[in-house]
Design a protein around this motif. Structure first.
Motif, mmCIF file in Angstrom:
data_model
loop_
_atom_site.group_PDB
_atom_site.id
_atom_site.type_symbol
_atom_site.label_atom_id
_atom_site.label_comp_id
_atom_site.label_asym_id
_atom_site.label_seq_id
_atom_site.Cartn_x
_atom_site.Cartn_y
_atom_site.Cartn_z
ATOM 1 N N THR A 87 47.637 22.927 7.797
ATOM 2 C CA THR A 87 47.821 21.423 7.012
ATOM 3 C C THR A 87 47.011 20.523 8.061
ATOM 4 O O THR A 87 46.255 19.833 7.465
ATOM 5 N N VAL A 88 46.654 21.030 9.260
ATOM 6 C CA VAL A 88 45.937 20.207 10.272
ATOM 7 C C VAL A 88 44.379 20.253 9.650
ATOM 8 O O VAL A 88 43.723 19.237 9.581
ATOM 9 N N LEU A 89 44.054 21.594 9.231
ATOM 10 C CA LEU A 89 42.817 21.767 8.637
ATOM 11 C C LEU A 89 42.456 20.943 7.253
ATOM 12 O O LEU A 89 41.163 20.368 7.159
ATOM 13 N N MET A 90 43.573 21.022 6.638
ATOM 14 C CA MET A 90 43.390 20.168 5.342
ATOM 15 C C MET A 90 43.263 18.882 5.275
ATOM 16 O O MET A 90 42.350 17.994 4.844
ATOM 17 N N HIS A 91 43.780 18.303 6.620
ATOM 18 C CA HIS A 91 43.622 16.873 6.910
ATOM 19 C C HIS A 91 42.122 16.617 7.145
ATOM 20 O O HIS A 91 41.544 15.372 6.813
ATOM 21 N N HIS A 158 41.827 32.904 13.204
ATOM 22 C CA HIS A 158 40.818 33.058 12.161
ATOM 23 C C HIS A 158 40.927 33.146 10.876
ATOM 24 O O HIS A 158 40.216 32.737 10.136
ATOM 25 N N LEU A 159 42.011 33.632 10.361
ATOM 26 C CA LEU A 159 42.375 33.726 9.040
ATOM 27 C C LEU A 159 42.679 32.233 8.601
ATOM 28 O O LEU A 159 42.187 31.995 7.193
ATOM 29 N N ILE A 160 43.334 31.544 9.112
ATOM 30 C CA ILE A 160 43.769 30.277 8.834
ATOM 31 C C ILE A 160 42.500 29.378 8.426
ATOM 32 O O ILE A 160 42.502 28.613 7.524
ATOM 33 N N VAL A 161 41.434 29.747 9.397
ATOM 34 C CA VAL A 161 40.349 28.754 9.413
ATOM 35 C C VAL A 161 39.556 29.379 8.280
ATOM 36 O O VAL A 161 39.207 28.715 7.388
ATOM 37 N N ALA A 162 39.330 30.699 7.837
ATOM 38 C CA ALA A 162 38.706 31.177 6.851
ATOM 39 C C ALA A 162 39.334 30.678 5.602
ATOM 40 O O ALA A 162 38.527 30.431 4.605
ATOM 41 N N PHE A 163 40.682 30.755 5.388
ATOM 42 C CA PHE A 163 41.268 30.284 4.134
ATOM 43 C C PHE A 163 40.942 28.854 3.931
ATOM 44 O O PHE A 163 40.478 28.337 3.077
#
Length: 212
Positions: A87-91, A158-163
């Motif tokens: 969610t943080v990365l989507m923001h 790393h997977l969270i960032v990759a997605f």
């Protein structure tokens, strides 16, 4: 306006002038044929002054990577510590899209010229990918810190960032790379929403397995 403010505005004006000269020369005469001396000559600065703003010609064509990374890192740092990492990365990505959507006509033109250059000179794509990998590593370190884990051992970080970053790549390139800024940002936003709908809630807050 303070002296520091005036100095910073002048530096930014020169940086953009260098960038504009480089983009136009590359599109007109080719990447390999364009030299730093030529770019500096158009802006009426010395090559030495050029290197105060860009470390190389390759660095110059990666300016959007650096701009995007800066916006996203600032957003990541501002989000609540208990917010799920994806969610943080989507923001952060939406903040980047907002910046792109509010671009001046001049910035929009620079962005589209840069995409044209990457399309014409595929060898630059490898440098773009390498620069993107550096950015993703920095984001993974931020995510791992929020999860209180070691980024060298936390595969999920790393997977969270990759997605998250794959939504940017897919949205900007598939089904094609054509379009205006609004069309490109709309495709990216749609891809982000698709990813959010497709992932099971809570998948990104799992804790690393503890050794037996």
């Amino acid at each position: 306006m303070t002296t520091v403010g005036l100095r910073e505005r002048k530096k930014e004006k020169t940086r953009l002038a260098i960038l504009d000269a480089a983009l136009d020369l590359i599109l007109e005469q080719g990447y390999e044929s364009t030299t730093i001396e030529q770019i500096a000559g158009v802006v009426e600065i010395s090559p030495r002054t050029f290197f105060r703003y860009f470390t190389s010609k390759d660095h110059l064509v990666l300016w959007f990577h650096e701009h995007t990374e800066e916006i996203m890192l600032e957003t990541l740092a501002s989000r609540p510590p208990d917010e799920p990492p994806f969610t943080v990365l989507m923001h952060a990505l939406r903040e980047m899209l907002s910046d792109l959507e509010s671009s001046t006509p001049e910035d929009a033109t620079r962005f589209l010229k840069l995409r044209q250059i990457f399309d014409q000179y595929p060898h630059l794509v490898g440098q773009s990918v390498a620069r993107g990998a550096q950015t993703e590593r920095r984001f993974a370190e931020v995510v791992a810190a929020r999860r209180s884990t070691d980024p060298d051992e936390d595969q999920l970080a790393h997977l969270i960032v990759a997605f998250a970053m794959s939504t940017l790549r897919v949205g900007s390139e598939c089904p094609n790379r054509e379009g205006t800024i609004p069309e490109i940002t709309s495709r990216i936003a749609e891809t982000m929403e698709l990813a959010e709908r497709s992932l099971r809630p809570g998948w990104d807050v799992q804790r690393p397995a503890q050794p037996a």
